[in-house]
Structure formats: structure tokens, C-alpha cells
Design an enzyme around this catalytic site. Structure first.
Site, PDB file in Angstrom:
ATOM      1  N   GLY A  68       0.806  -1.217   0.000  1.00  0.00           N
ATOM      2  CA  GLY A  68       0.000   0.000   0.000  1.00  0.00           C
ATOM      3  C   GLY A  68       0.835   1.261   0.000  1.00  0.00           C
ATOM      4  O   GLY A  68       2.032   1.255  -0.270  1.00  0.00           O
ATOM      5  N   HIS A 103       2.542   4.521  -5.062  1.00  0.00           N
ATOM      6  CA  HIS A 103       3.189   5.646  -5.749  1.00  0.00           C
ATOM      7  C   HIS A 103       3.377   5.248  -7.213  1.00  0.00           C
ATOM      8  O   HIS A 103       2.952   4.150  -7.622  1.00  0.00           O
ATOM      9  CB  HIS A 103       4.520   5.996  -5.072  1.00  0.00           C
ATOM     10  CG  HIS A 103       5.409   4.808  -4.862  1.00  0.00           C
ATOM     11  ND1 HIS A 103       6.007   4.129  -5.893  1.00  0.00           N
ATOM     12  CD2 HIS A 103       5.777   4.155  -3.725  1.00  0.00           C
ATOM     13  CE1 HIS A 103       6.724   3.138  -5.425  1.00  0.00           C
ATOM     14  NE2 HIS A 103       6.598   3.107  -4.095  1.00  0.00           N
ATOM     15  N   GLY A 127       5.737   4.102  -8.849  1.00  0.00           N
ATOM     16  CA  GLY A 127       6.395   2.805  -9.077  1.00  0.00           C
ATOM     17  C   GLY A 127       5.349   1.691  -9.119  1.00  0.00           C
ATOM     18  O   GLY A 127       5.356   0.841 -10.016  1.00  0.00           O
ATOM     19  N   HIS A 128       4.435   1.697  -8.139  1.00  0.00           N
ATOM     20  CA  HIS A 128       3.368   0.678  -8.115  1.00  0.00           C
ATOM     21  C   HIS A 128       2.471   0.804  -9.347  1.00  0.00           C
ATOM     22  O   HIS A 128       2.056  -0.192  -9.931  1.00  0.00           O
ATOM     23  CB  HIS A 128       2.490   0.847  -6.859  1.00  0.00           C
ATOM     24  CG  HIS A 128       3.206   0.640  -5.575  1.00  0.00           C
ATOM     25  ND1 HIS A 128       3.364   1.627  -4.632  1.00  0.00           N
ATOM     26  CD2 HIS A 128       3.805  -0.450  -5.058  1.00  0.00           C
ATOM     27  CE1 HIS A 128       4.024   1.156  -3.594  1.00  0.00           C
ATOM     28  NE2 HIS A 128       4.305  -0.097  -3.823  1.00  0.00           N
ATOM     29  N   GLY A 187       8.883  -4.775  -8.634  1.00  0.00           N
ATOM     30  CA  GLY A 187       9.777  -3.691  -9.047  1.00  0.00           C
ATOM     31  C   GLY A 187      11.241  -4.091  -8.857  1.00  0.00           C
ATOM     32  O   GLY A 187      11.592  -4.753  -7.866  1.00  0.00           O
ATOM     33  N   GLN A 188      12.069  -3.663  -9.787  1.00  0.00           N
ATOM     34  CA  GLN A 188      13.504  -3.970  -9.695  1.00  0.00           C
ATOM     35  C   GLN A 188      14.168  -3.281  -8.500  1.00  0.00           C
ATOM     36  O   GLN A 188      15.258  -3.658  -8.091  1.00  0.00           O
ATOM     37  CB  GLN A 188      14.202  -3.551 -10.996  1.00  0.00           C
ATOM     38  CG  GLN A 188      15.653  -4.027 -11.076  1.00  0.00           C
ATOM     39  CD  GLN A 188      16.452  -3.307 -12.111  1.00  0.00           C
ATOM     40  OE1 GLN A 188      16.033  -3.233 -13.264  1.00  0.00           O
ATOM     41  NE2 GLN A 188      17.601  -2.757 -11.729  1.00  0.00           N
ATOM     42  N   LYS A 189      13.505  -2.279  -7.929  1.00  0.00           N
ATOM     43  CA  LYS A 189      14.132  -1.570  -6.808  1.00  0.00           C
ATOM     44  C   LYS A 189      14.529  -2.547  -5.691  1.00  0.00           C
ATOM     45  O   LYS A 189      15.582  -2.429  -5.092  1.00  0.00           O
ATOM     46  CB  LYS A 189      13.211  -0.486  -6.239  1.00  0.00           C
ATOM     47  CG  LYS A 189      13.968   0.369  -5.220  1.00  0.00           C
ATOM     48  CD  LYS A 189      13.097   1.359  -4.528  1.00  0.00           C
ATOM     49  CE  LYS A 189      12.171   0.754  -3.565  1.00  0.00           C
ATOM     50  NZ  LYS A 189      12.586   0.536  -2.220  1.00  0.00           N
TER      51      LYS A 189
END
Ligand code: PAF
Length: 299
Positions: A31, A34, A36-37, A147-149
Site C-alpha cells: 500500500g 506511488h 512505481g506501483h 519492481g527492480q528496486k
């Protein structure tokens, strides 16, 4: 977009959709969505017929001293963002739906869970693997988007799906960054304006080190030293780890092979905020082999 709160209801929905031949893309999140999501939801909607996004702050991936209680939560904000993206179902389970009373079963990832990020957060990856497997059981997705983060997390969930024969394709999507290069994260909310500005050093150091590798450096220790020197320009940054490893298996050879992929991994703390980031770099090929010479007409 519909909101589902119960596991049984979600599973029934997914079984019905899959029996109609629909493919399901799943975006697991904690949750406080942002951009990225949103990029994960958009990618899922391009690749699948239906998108399910979950909002669940998973207690088992936080140690007692970490930020489970203060982790940002804002259902209305998340609802609006997901609705405006192409999300079909928002899954918002209560804790007892995911961890029924008396539940004791959990997953153990193995060695990958205790290196790099796992060295500083030893509970983290087993908690992630446990919750992701529960969420997969509830969602029954064809593909799941990460995400790659959280680079190490992507390796963990790929291993999870493969090792536990889940048959879920794991799709890794590029890091989305703020204008100054800071990787988007729900935890960026903890940063002061001054810290947010200073945090650009992570991206700057990654880019500078990428260029260092692309200029021909393949020696791991020299690359690591360069990355550290770059990060140390911000004295207030605490560096847990900052290093170059093989992108496929996190191994640390003395020299990286030409044509191989390196991932530069950062685990740092600025003020009270844990910031992770990474960048994948392809080691340039400097020597031509016989075939290349032929291809480019040198023969
Ligand atoms: O990346 C995250 O937000 C979490 O680790 C995940 C995958 C949703 C599991 O709780």
C-alpha cells in the site's frame, strides 16, 4: 474496480475468471501506492486480461524494532490511484485472513535470505516468501509483477515460484525515479525535504560507477572502492553495503566477465530512513573474437 477483503471470495473470483480463459496479473504491495506501483499495474494490464492488486502490510517481514506500526497506510489514496490505473480488483485482507489464528507454517528461503539486505534484516526474506506464497494461493495469478528496486526480493520470489512449483511467471519492472533520481519508495515519506534532496547521491553514485565500468573497469574491488568513494561524499549517509555482484546469482568474482551483467547494490540509511537502490550494468566487450571481426568486416 471492485474491492475484495476475503481470501475465499478472491479465490472464487479468480477460479471463475481463469475458467473463462482470462489471464490474471497480480501486483502485491504494502500500500501507500506511488508511481512505481502504478507502473506495475499498467504493465500487468498490458500483459494480462485482469489485474489484481493487494494492499497488505505484512507483519512477518518486519523485525520488532522496525517500522511496522508507523508504515504509511492510506486506503483512500490507494483506492483512487489503483482505480485510475487499470486495476480490476483491489484485495485488502485483514491480518487474520492471511495469518489465521494459530497459523504456524512459514517458508524458509535458504542462503539467499541471509546475504546483503538479508544480513541486516535476517527475518525479511522468509517473511516476504511466506506472504507472497499465501497471496499467490489466494490470487491464483498467471503472472506477478515486482519492481527492480527490491532487486534481491525479485531473485527470492523467482526462486520461490520455481522451487515451490507455483508456475507463476515473475515479471520484473524497471525502477521508477523521482526527478532528482531518488528511487520511488513508500518509505521516502519519512525523509525531510533536505534529506530527500541529499538522497540523490545514491543515484548519482550508481550512474558514476556504471560509467566507470563502461569505461573498461572489471575488477570488483576497484569498482566497489569507486562506488564507496562516490557515496562517501554525503557524510551523513550510513552505508550497510554498497557493492558490485553478478546480477544473475549475486556472486562476487575477482574480475567480471566481458559481456556479463553486474548489479550494483546499495543498502543505506539516511537519518531514520532505510534507502535501497540498484543498477544493472552490462560489462562492455572490448576484444573482438573471430566471429565479431567477420561480422564487422575486419577480415
Ligand atoms: O515489495 C513489497 O512491497 C513487499 O515486500 C511485498 C512483495 C508486497 C510482500 O509483502
Amino acid at each position: 474496480m471492485i474491492v475484495i477483503r476475503k481470501v475465499d471470495e478472491l479465490r472464487k473470483y479468480s477460479i471463475e475468471q481463469r475458467s473463462k480463459g482470462k489471464t490474471i496479473g497480480f501486483v502485491p504491495t504494502m500500500g501507500f501506492l506511488h508511481e512505481g506501483h502504478i507502473s506495475l499495474i499498467t504493465r500487468a494490464s498490458v500483459e494480462c486480461d485482469l489485474v489484481i492488486t493487494s494492499l497488505f502490510v505484512n507483519p512477518t517481514q518486519f523485525a520488532p524494532h522496525e517500522d511496522f506500526d508507523s508504515y504509511p497506510r492510506d486506503f483512500e489514496h490507494d483506492y483512487n490511484l489503483a482505480k485510475n490505473a487499470d486495476c480490476d480488483v483491489l484485495f485488502v485482507p485483514a491480518r487474520e485472513e492471511i495469518y489465521p489464528e494459530g497459523a504456524t507454517t512459514s517458508l524458509s528461503v535458504g542462503d539467499l535470505a541471509y546475504v546483503l539486505e538479508g544480513k541486516y534484516r535476517p527475518h525479511f526474506f522468509d517473511g516476504v516468501a511466506t506472504v507472497v506464497s499465501k497471496l499467490f494461493s489466494a490470487t491464483l495469478p498467471n503472472k506477478a509483477f515486482f519492481g527492480q528496486k527490491d532487486y534481491q526480493q525479485t531473485l527470492v520470489v523467482k526462486a520461490l515460484s520455481k522451487d515451490m512449483l507455483m508456475g507463476v511467471e515473475i515479471v520484473v519492472c524497471p525502477i521508477v525515479r523521482e526527478p532528482n533520481g531518488l528511487a520511488m519508495s513508500s518509505r521516502n515519506k519519512y525523509l525531510t525535504d533536505d534529506e530527500r534532496n541529499k538522497a540523490k547521491i545514491l543515484f548519482q553514485s550508481l550512474v558514476a560507477t556504471k560509467e566507470f565500468i563502461e569505461s573498461g573497469e572489471r575488477n570488483r574491488k576497484k569498482i566497489n572502492a569507486y562506488l564507496h568513494d562516490s557515496l562517501r561524499k554525503l557524510e551523513s549517509l550510513k552505508i550497510d553495503y554498497a557493492l558490485a555482484v553478478d546480477a544473475s546469482n549475486l556472486e562476487e568474482p575477482n574480475e567480471f566477465d566481458e559481456g556479463s551483467e553486474i548489479v550494483l547494490l546499495l543498502g543505506t540509511i539516511l537519518g531514520k530512513t532505510r534507502l535501497i537502490d540498484n543498477m544493472v550494468v552490462k560489462v562492455p566487450i572490448t576484444k573482438y573474437n573471430e566471429d565479431d571481426r567477420f561480422q564487422i568486416g575486419l577480415k
